[in-house]
Design a protein around this motif. Structure first.
Motif, mmCIF file in Angstrom:
data_model
loop_
_atom_site.group_PDB
_atom_site.id
_atom_site.type_symbol
_atom_site.label_atom_id
_atom_site.label_comp_id
_atom_site.label_asym_id
_atom_site.label_seq_id
_atom_site.Cartn_x
_atom_site.Cartn_y
_atom_site.Cartn_z
ATOM 1 N N ASP A 182 8.629 -9.055 11.665
ATOM 2 C CA ASP A 182 7.625 -9.807 10.923
ATOM 3 C C ASP A 182 6.739 -8.924 10.048
ATOM 4 N N GLU A 183 7.235 -7.737 9.678
ATOM 5 C CA GLU A 183 6.468 -6.797 8.855
ATOM 6 C C GLU A 183 7.301 -6.316 7.674
ATOM 7 N N LEU A 184 6.623 -6.085 6.548
ATOM 8 C CA LEU A 184 7.238 -5.471 5.377
ATOM 9 C C LEU A 184 6.315 -4.388 4.854
ATOM 10 N N VAL A 185 6.895 -3.338 4.317
ATOM 11 C CA VAL A 185 6.139 -2.298 3.633
ATOM 12 C C VAL A 185 6.766 -2.124 2.262
ATOM 13 N N LEU A 186 5.985 -2.387 1.215
ATOM 14 C CA LEU A 186 6.436 -2.218 -0.160
ATOM 15 C C LEU A 186 5.819 -0.946 -0.719
ATOM 16 N N THR A 187 6.646 -0.045 -1.220
ATOM 17 C CA THR A 187 6.154 1.158 -1.882
ATOM 18 C C THR A 187 6.120 0.856 -3.369
ATOM 19 N N ILE A 188 4.941 1.014 -3.976
ATOM 20 C CA ILE A 188 4.733 0.647 -5.368
ATOM 21 C C ILE A 188 4.270 1.877 -6.134
ATOM 22 N N LYS A 189 4.975 2.179 -7.225
ATOM 23 C CA LYS A 189 4.644 3.350 -8.038
ATOM 24 C C LYS A 189 3.939 2.916 -9.311
ATOM 25 N N GLU B 289 1.331 4.852 -12.681
ATOM 26 C CA GLU B 289 1.029 6.122 -13.333
ATOM 27 C C GLU B 289 0.061 6.956 -12.495
ATOM 28 N N LYS B 290 -0.864 6.280 -11.828
ATOM 29 C CA LYS B 290 -1.898 6.959 -11.036
ATOM 30 C C LYS B 290 -1.389 7.484 -9.702
ATOM 31 N N GLY B 291 -0.219 7.047 -9.274
ATOM 32 C CA GLY B 291 0.304 7.490 -7.984
ATOM 33 C C GLY B 291 1.095 6.401 -7.293
ATOM 34 N N THR B 292 1.333 6.618 -6.022
ATOM 35 C CA THR B 292 2.134 5.698 -5.223
ATOM 36 C C THR B 292 1.260 5.023 -4.179
ATOM 37 N N HIS B 293 1.468 3.726 -4.000
ATOM 38 C CA HIS B 293 0.732 2.952 -3.006
ATOM 39 C C HIS B 293 1.720 2.258 -2.087
ATOM 40 N N LYS B 294 1.334 2.076 -0.833
ATOM 41 C CA LYS B 294 2.143 1.331 0.121
ATOM 42 C C LYS B 294 1.383 0.074 0.510
ATOM 43 N N LEU B 295 2.041 -1.061 0.308
ATOM 44 C CA LEU B 295 1.462 -2.353 0.647
ATOM 45 C C LEU B 295 2.095 -2.841 1.941
ATOM 46 N N TYR B 296 1.268 -2.984 2.964
ATOM 47 C CA TYR B 296 1.720 -3.440 4.279
ATOM 48 C C TYR B 296 1.477 -4.937 4.375
ATOM 49 N N LEU B 297 2.521 -5.682 4.740
ATOM 50 C CA LEU B 297 2.440 -7.134 4.902
ATOM 51 C C LEU B 297 2.928 -7.506 6.293
ATOM 52 N N ALA C 299 2.074 -14.198 13.825
ATOM 53 C CA ALA C 299 1.305 -15.431 14.011
ATOM 54 C C ALA C 299 -0.094 -15.172 14.559
ATOM 55 N N SER C 300 -0.254 -14.165 15.408
ATOM 56 C CA SER C 300 -1.563 -13.906 16.002
ATOM 57 C C SER C 300 -2.399 -12.920 15.181
ATOM 58 N N LEU C 301 -1.769 -12.145 14.288
ATOM 59 C CA LEU C 301 -2.513 -11.156 13.514
ATOM 60 C C LEU C 301 -1.871 -10.952 12.142
ATOM 61 N N PRO C 302 -2.061 -11.908 11.219
ATOM 62 C CA PRO C 302 -1.512 -11.730 9.872
ATOM 63 C C PRO C 302 -2.331 -10.688 9.112
ATOM 64 N N LEU C 303 -1.641 -9.797 8.397
ATOM 65 C CA LEU C 303 -2.323 -8.702 7.703
ATOM 66 C C LEU C 303 -1.731 -8.470 6.326
ATOM 67 N N ILE C 304 -2.566 -7.968 5.424
ATOM 68 C CA ILE C 304 -2.127 -7.436 4.143
ATOM 69 C C ILE C 304 -3.127 -6.364 3.750
ATOM 70 N N TYR C 305 -2.628 -5.151 3.548
ATOM 71 C CA TYR C 305 -3.530 -4.070 3.157
ATOM 72 C C TYR C 305 -2.742 -2.900 2.577
ATOM 73 N N LEU C 306 -3.459 -2.011 1.887
ATOM 74 C CA LEU C 306 -2.872 -0.778 1.377
ATOM 75 C C LEU C 306 -2.999 0.296 2.440
ATOM 76 N N THR C 307 -1.962 1.113 2.590
ATOM 77 C CA THR C 307 -1.966 2.142 3.615
ATOM 78 C C THR C 307 -1.332 3.417 3.085
ATOM 79 N N GLU C 308 -1.599 4.514 3.735
ATOM 80 C CA GLU C 308 -0.960 5.793 3.433
ATOM 81 C C GLU C 308 0.077 6.144 4.493
ATOM 82 N N GLU C 309 0.003 5.468 5.629
ATOM 83 C CA GLU C 309 0.889 5.777 6.749
ATOM 84 C C GLU C 309 2.277 5.181 6.533
ATOM 85 N N SER C 310 3.272 5.859 7.088
ATOM 86 C CA SER C 310 4.647 5.366 7.060
ATOM 87 C C SER C 310 5.042 4.949 8.468
ATOM 88 N N LYS C 311 5.677 3.797 8.574
ATOM 89 C CA LYS C 311 6.194 3.346 9.858
ATOM 90 C C LYS C 311 7.682 3.615 9.890
#
Length: 105
Positions: A33-40, A42-50, A54-66
């Motif tokens: 139930d999780e996705l990590v999108l790496t988005i590039k 010009e300013k750099g690379t961002h990781k979007l965690y989705l 059901a008990s803890l829906p999340l969406i945020y930017l992260t630097e960590e890799s799972k």
């Protein structure tokens, strides 16, 4: 802290600031139930965690890799097929709903 429409509005604002016109370069699915999108950009690379947990829906930017499974699940492969190298056009929140829409080219 409750994840209500006002919190989502702030999250969408941050995502718009960092991800608009970025290209999706990598998609991983560390859990069912999780996705990590790496988005590039010009300013750099961002990781979007989705997370659609059901008990803890999340969406945020992260630097960590799972750690991802060695063989990608079918859903992840489908997303890679259709979204790899796609450009993010817009990120919106309809009204004050707890919905985030990502428009992709």
């Amino acid at each position: 802290m409750a994840l209500d429409g006002f919190v989502i509005a702030d999250v969408v604002s941050e995502l718009r600031e960092n991800l608009i016109n970025g290209r999706i370069s990598k998609i991983s699915q560390p859990e069912k139930d999780e996705l990590v999108l790496t988005i590039k950009k010009e300013k750099g690379t961002h990781k979007l965690y989705l997370s659609a947990n059901a008990s803890l829906p999340l969406i945020y930017l992260t630097e960590e890799s799972k750690k991802s499974p060695m063989v990608a699940p079918g859903f992840c492969m489908l997303l890679r097929k259709h979204l790899n190298s796609a450009r993010i056009l817009d990120i919106i929140q309809p009204g004050l709903e707890r919905i985030v829409r990502i428009k992709i080219e």
